[in-house]
Design a protein around this motif. Sequence first.
Motif, PDB file in Angstrom:
ATOM      1  N   ALA A   1      48.203  31.290  45.029  1.00 25.40           N
ATOM      2  CA  ALA A   1      48.067  32.528  45.790  1.00 25.40           C
ATOM      3  C   ALA A   1      46.626  33.033  45.760  1.00 25.40           C
ATOM      4  CB  ALA A   1      49.021  33.583  45.238  1.00 25.40           C
ATOM      5  N   VAL A   2      45.972  32.915  44.588  1.00 27.77           N
ATOM      6  CA  VAL A   2      44.575  33.341  44.477  1.00 27.77           C
ATOM      7  C   VAL A   2      43.684  32.505  45.383  1.00 27.77           C
ATOM      8  CG1 VAL A   2      42.599  33.451  42.919  1.00 27.77           C
ATOM      9  CG2 VAL A   2      44.815  34.286  42.157  1.00 27.77           C
ATOM     10  N   LEU A   3      43.880  31.183  45.376  1.00 25.26           N
ATOM     11  CA  LEU A   3      43.063  30.301  46.201  1.00 25.26           C
ATOM     12  C   LEU A   3      43.294  30.557  47.689  1.00 25.26           C
ATOM     13  CD1 LEU A   3      43.441  26.998  44.179  1.00 25.26           C
ATOM     14  CD2 LEU A   3      41.428  28.455  44.318  1.00 25.26           C
ATOM     15  N   GLN A   4      44.540  30.819  48.066  1.00 23.85           N
ATOM     16  CA  GLN A   4      44.830  31.137  49.462  1.00 23.85           C
ATOM     17  C   GLN A   4      44.157  32.432  49.876  1.00 23.85           C
ATOM     18  OE1 GLN A   4      49.121  31.089  49.465  1.00 23.85           O
ATOM     19  NE2 GLN A   4      49.212  28.924  50.060  1.00 23.85           N
ATOM     20  N   GLU A   5      44.135  33.405  48.968  1.00 29.01           N
ATOM     21  CA  GLU A   5      43.467  34.672  49.257  1.00 29.01           C
ATOM     22  C   GLU A   5      41.960  34.471  49.398  1.00 29.01           C
ATOM     23  OE1 GLU A   5      43.157  38.822  49.954  1.00 29.01           O
ATOM     24  OE2 GLU A   5      44.767  37.342  50.102  1.00 29.01           O
ATOM     25  N   ARG A   6      41.389  33.607  48.560  1.00 28.12           N
ATOM     26  CA  ARG A   6      39.960  33.305  48.672  1.00 28.12           C
ATOM     27  C   ARG A   6      39.647  32.670  50.023  1.00 28.12           C
ATOM     28  NH1 ARG A   6      37.213  32.873  43.575  1.00 28.12           N
ATOM     29  NH2 ARG A   6      35.851  31.289  44.441  1.00 28.12           N
ATOM     30  N   GLU A   7      40.499  31.760  50.466  1.00 26.16           N
ATOM     31  CA  GLU A   7      40.302  31.137  51.766  1.00 26.16           C
ATOM     32  C   GLU A   7      40.399  32.167  52.886  1.00 26.16           C
ATOM     33  OE1 GLU A   7      39.570  28.115  52.863  1.00 26.16           O
ATOM     34  OE2 GLU A   7      39.299  27.262  50.871  1.00 26.16           O
ATOM     35  N   ARG A   8      41.349  33.082  52.766  1.00 26.73           N
ATOM     36  CA  ARG A   8      41.507  34.106  53.791  1.00 26.73           C
ATOM     37  C   ARG A   8      40.278  35.009  53.861  1.00 26.73           C
ATOM     38  NH1 ARG A   8      42.563  39.245  54.315  1.00 26.73           N
ATOM     39  NH2 ARG A   8      42.631  39.546  52.055  1.00 26.73           N
ATOM     40  N   ILE A   9      39.765  35.410  52.697  1.00 26.85           N
ATOM     41  CA  ILE A   9      38.576  36.260  52.667  1.00 26.85           C
ATOM     42  C   ILE A   9      37.376  35.525  53.247  1.00 26.85           C
ATOM     43  CG2 ILE A   9      36.947  37.456  51.151  1.00 26.85           C
ATOM     44  CD1 ILE A   9      39.301  37.992  49.259  1.00 26.85           C
ATOM     45  N   ALA A  10      37.250  34.233  52.919  1.00 22.79           N
ATOM     46  CA  ALA A  10      36.136  33.442  53.447  1.00 22.79           C
ATOM     47  C   ALA A  10      36.204  33.371  54.971  1.00 22.79           C
ATOM     48  CB  ALA A  10      36.160  32.040  52.839  1.00 22.79           C
ATOM     49  N   ARG A  11      37.405  33.174  55.512  1.00 25.37           N
ATOM     50  CA  ARG A  11      37.545  33.121  56.969  1.00 25.37           C
ATOM     51  C   ARG A  11      37.181  34.456  57.602  1.00 25.37           C
ATOM     52  NH1 ARG A  11      42.334  30.297  55.714  1.00 25.37           N
ATOM     53  NH2 ARG A  11      43.529  32.203  56.074  1.00 25.37           N
ATOM     54  N   GLU A  12      37.623  35.556  56.982  1.00 25.78           N
ATOM     55  CA  GLU A  12      37.319  36.873  57.539  1.00 25.78           C
ATOM     56  C   GLU A  12      35.822  37.157  57.484  1.00 25.78           C
ATOM     57  OE1 GLU A  12      39.666  39.783  55.559  1.00 25.78           O
ATOM     58  OE2 GLU A  12      41.554  39.165  56.521  1.00 25.78           O
TER      59      GLU A  12
END
Length: 286
Positions: free
Chosen positions: A76-87
């Motif tokens: 979940a943390v890694l997915q959130e990091r990916e989401r923030i990077a995309r944003e």
Amino acid sequence: MSDKHIKWLILIIPTIVIGLWEYVRHEFLLSYISMELGNWLSPVIVFFVTMTFLVPLFRRYEKLQEQLKKERAEKAVLQERERIARELHDGIAQSLFLCSVQVNQMKRKQPSDQEWEELDKSLRQIHDYVRYSISNLKSTPAPTPATAWKVHLEELVEQFRLNTGVLVDLQLELEETHLTAKEKIELFACIHEALTNIQKHAQATKVTILLGSTKQGWSLVVEDNGQGYIGNPFQQPNRFGMRIIQERVSEIQATVTFSRDQGKTKLVIYKGDNENGYSLSSGDRR
């Protein structure tokens, strides 16, 4: 043994044991053991088998559940990091690039205005910081087995060699089992940032990375023969990398120091003790 196998064993072992006991008792032991004594022995046997076989299975099952919970949290943390990077990439980075283009257009219309230079410089600094943040969010590896983490680190070092031509001596003397998944993630990110700083500022020709054990813990040393630094690198404005390293190190309850001695710059992250006495000193400067 999988989660499913453990569940089935927990369910069927008591049934099999009591069935075998009743069969043996009625077929071979009725002349030796009374019915009343046999009825008393049944729960005793089940209890003995439970304590001998099922308790370890329960512990194994609980351990698997805890590991699964931890893996889900890390995912979940890694997915959130990916989401923030995309944003960051789709929003702020592109907006900053557009602002930079507009500023350049205004500079051409009013080239004598010195304020455009300051604004353009500030935009470039912010843009570089955002791009660094995106890179940092995407470059951190997922928690993996020890061998995969080591391979990932070797790939990072090899890519640094190819990009810069700088010789890197990577020495991994610490058993990876001594590091938690969180420590592996943060140490990888710190090494990545240290190599980025060396590439951008140090003008070094050789880098040594040593991960080893101490009497009470472990230490990571990144050393280069570059031109050094000016002042306290943890407090300089517009130098976000060292402060991010500090934050990452604090996440794993470790300590980071930075020093310059005999023409070499040394970044040390250690956990457990401070026997080597690393400290931040001025030394040679650039």
